[in-house]
Design a protein around this motif. Structure first.
Motif, PDB file in Angstrom:
ATOM      1  N   THR A  15      89.039  43.153 -21.700  1.00 48.64           N
ATOM      2  CA  THR A  15      89.082  41.743 -22.126  1.00 48.64           C
ATOM      3  C   THR A  15      88.206  40.875 -21.224  1.00 48.64           C
ATOM      4  O   THR A  15      87.443  40.032 -21.704  1.00 48.64           O
ATOM      5  CB  THR A  15      90.541  41.223 -22.060  1.00 48.64           C
ATOM      6  N   GLU A  16      88.299  41.098 -19.910  1.00 45.98           N
ATOM      7  CA  GLU A  16      87.476  40.311 -18.978  1.00 45.98           C
ATOM      8  C   GLU A  16      85.993  40.578 -19.206  1.00 45.98           C
ATOM      9  O   GLU A  16      85.164  39.666 -19.170  1.00 45.98           O
ATOM     10  CB  GLU A  16      87.798  40.709 -17.532  1.00 45.98           C
ATOM     11  N   SER A  62      89.340  44.606 -16.643  1.00 45.00           N
ATOM     12  CA  SER A  62      89.815  44.991 -17.979  1.00 45.00           C
ATOM     13  C   SER A  62      88.739  44.798 -19.038  1.00 45.00           C
ATOM     14  O   SER A  62      87.819  43.989 -18.869  1.00 45.00           O
ATOM     15  CB  SER A  62      91.042  44.158 -18.335  1.00 45.00           C
ATOM     16  N   SER A  68      84.819  39.034 -22.556  1.00 42.87           N
ATOM     17  CA  SER A  68      84.689  37.570 -22.563  1.00 42.87           C
ATOM     18  C   SER A  68      83.436  37.151 -21.782  1.00 42.87           C
ATOM     19  O   SER A  68      82.799  36.154 -22.134  1.00 42.87           O
ATOM     20  CB  SER A  68      85.953  36.884 -22.060  1.00 42.87           C
ATOM     21  N   ASN A 128      97.857  47.255 -22.738  1.00 41.48           N
ATOM     22  CA  ASN A 128      96.725  46.354 -22.518  1.00 41.48           C
ATOM     23  C   ASN A 128      96.252  46.266 -21.085  1.00 41.48           C
ATOM     24  O   ASN A 128      97.014  46.431 -20.140  1.00 41.48           O
ATOM     25  CB  ASN A 128      97.101  44.926 -22.947  1.00 41.48           C
ATOM     26  N   ASP A 129      94.970  45.953 -20.963  1.00 44.93           N
ATOM     27  CA  ASP A 129      94.350  45.556 -19.710  1.00 44.93           C
ATOM     28  C   ASP A 129      94.696  46.475 -18.548  1.00 44.93           C
ATOM     29  O   ASP A 129      94.556  47.675 -18.653  1.00 44.93           O
ATOM     30  CB  ASP A 129      94.685  44.085 -19.425  1.00 44.93           C
TER      31      ASP A 129
END
Ligand code: TXA
Ligand code: MG
Length: 326
Positions: A192-193, A190, A196, A296-297
């Motif tokens: 997000t991953e 994703s 980060s 999301n994701d």
């Protein structure tokens, strides 16, 4: 079905044949990148247009460095997510055939995670180009049986069981002058991953999901089942107007059935293409209701596939609805 062993597959690939191999995402139709006739066979077997570039599968990061110029952030992502479902688009070196890139300046690279695919890569003198092992535009295969459905016994397959992820890798490209990572195709890993991980190395770097038309080979219709598939926005599964169900059934020419996905996005992804193929096999037209929390994701990646696989998009209006053919 023409199932072959790892040793047989390695020999066939060495001789310039194409072989379907399991990856953790979907099955790929593999051919050696240093053999132009194998590359041509990939395109002709899939009936794939040359404008759609191929992903090169490497045995490790060292091998990947032979084929592309690496920036610091792509390197960090490969170190974090390889072997695995992340494809990195990088400036290519001269040894990459124009058949792979459609003459473009970049090449897409990934180290797959499946042990059988890695065993084969480790025995060969060349990386393997491998698009999903389906006819161009059709639903991707997540088992050896699915590959057989696509190509009958024309293509040899290594049976590595059902793919654990079930949808394709995330394709990304780092844009140096904007200090931005573009996600060209949402996938298993994703945003997000990815963000980060990158934030560990640069607090200012941005991640942007780009829309389909900016990525080569990204089409409006893809993965489509052989039966009418309606995707519904703005409805509740429990209260679909009976008139709408009648109208969809009439359009489909057969009674339509509700398709629901598992609450876990990982399980939903694993079963997505398998379910679509089952509906095709059973001649069962379907509708699916998009849930509000799917932005999301992994859900975002699933929605990307569902939007491309749908034949009709249905949206709720105040009192009524609108059915649009794609
Ligand atoms: O999970 C996967 O990625 C699977 C397995 C078999 O590894 N492969 C796969 O390949 O999905 P394929 O050919 O179905 O999709 C590859 C996509 C292309 O459609 C294109 O959008 C993108 O990767 N791609 C390949 N080379 C590119 C490049 N140089 N620049 C931008 N996008 C590229
Ligand atoms: Mg594909």
């Amino acid at each position: 079905m023409s199932l072959v062993s790892v040793a047989q597959a390695t020999d066939l690939l060495d001789q310039g044949e194409v072989v379907a191999l399991p990856t953790e995402t979907v099955y790929g139709l593999a051919g050696k990148i240093n053999d132009e006739s194998a590359l041509k066979k990939i395109f002709s077997t899939k009936a794939r247009p040359f404008f759609d570039p191929l992903i090169v599968h490497v045995k490790n990061l060292e091998q990947a460095k032979d084929y592309a110029h690496w920036d610091k952030f792509s390197l960090k992502l490969a170190e974090r997510f390889w072997p695995g479902p992340l494809t990195l688009v990088l400036p290519k070196k001269n040894n990459v055939s124009d058949f792979i890139t459609h003459g473009g300046p970049t090449v897409a690279l990934r180290q797959p995670h499946h042990p059988l695919f890695l065993q084969i890569l480790n025995k060969l003198d060349s990386p393997l180009a491998a698009p999903s092992a389906n006819k161009f535009g059709q639903t991707s295969p997540t088992s050896a049986l699915h590959v057989e459905e696509e190509f009958n016994s024309l293509v040899s397959v290594v049976d590595g069981g059902e793919c654990s992820a079930g949808i394709e890798s995330t394709v990304v490209e780092y844009i140096q002058n904007e200090n931005k990572l573009r996600i060209l195709r949402p996938g298993v890993i994703s945003p997000t991953e990815i963000l980060s991980e990158l934030k560990k190395w640069d607090k200012k770097i941005q991640v942007e999901v780009v829309r389909a038309e900016n990525s080569p080979g990204n089409l409006k219709n893809h993965y489509q089942p052989q039966v009418p598939f309606f995707l519904l926005y703005g409805f509740h599964s429990s209260s679909i107007p009976p008139n709408l169900i009648d109208q969809m059934s009439q359009t489909a020419g057969n009674p339509i059935k509700l398709w629901t996905l598992d609450l876990s996005p990982e399980i939903a992804a694993r079963n997505l293409y398998k379910n679509l193929r089952e509906f095709s096999r059973n001649q069962q037209p379907i509708y699916l209701v998009v849930q509000k929390n799917w932005g999301n994701d992994l859900w975002e990646s699933l929605l990307d596939r569902l939007n491309k696989a749908a034949h009709f998009i249905v949206t709720a209006n105040a009192e009524s609805w609108k059915i649009e053919s794609k």
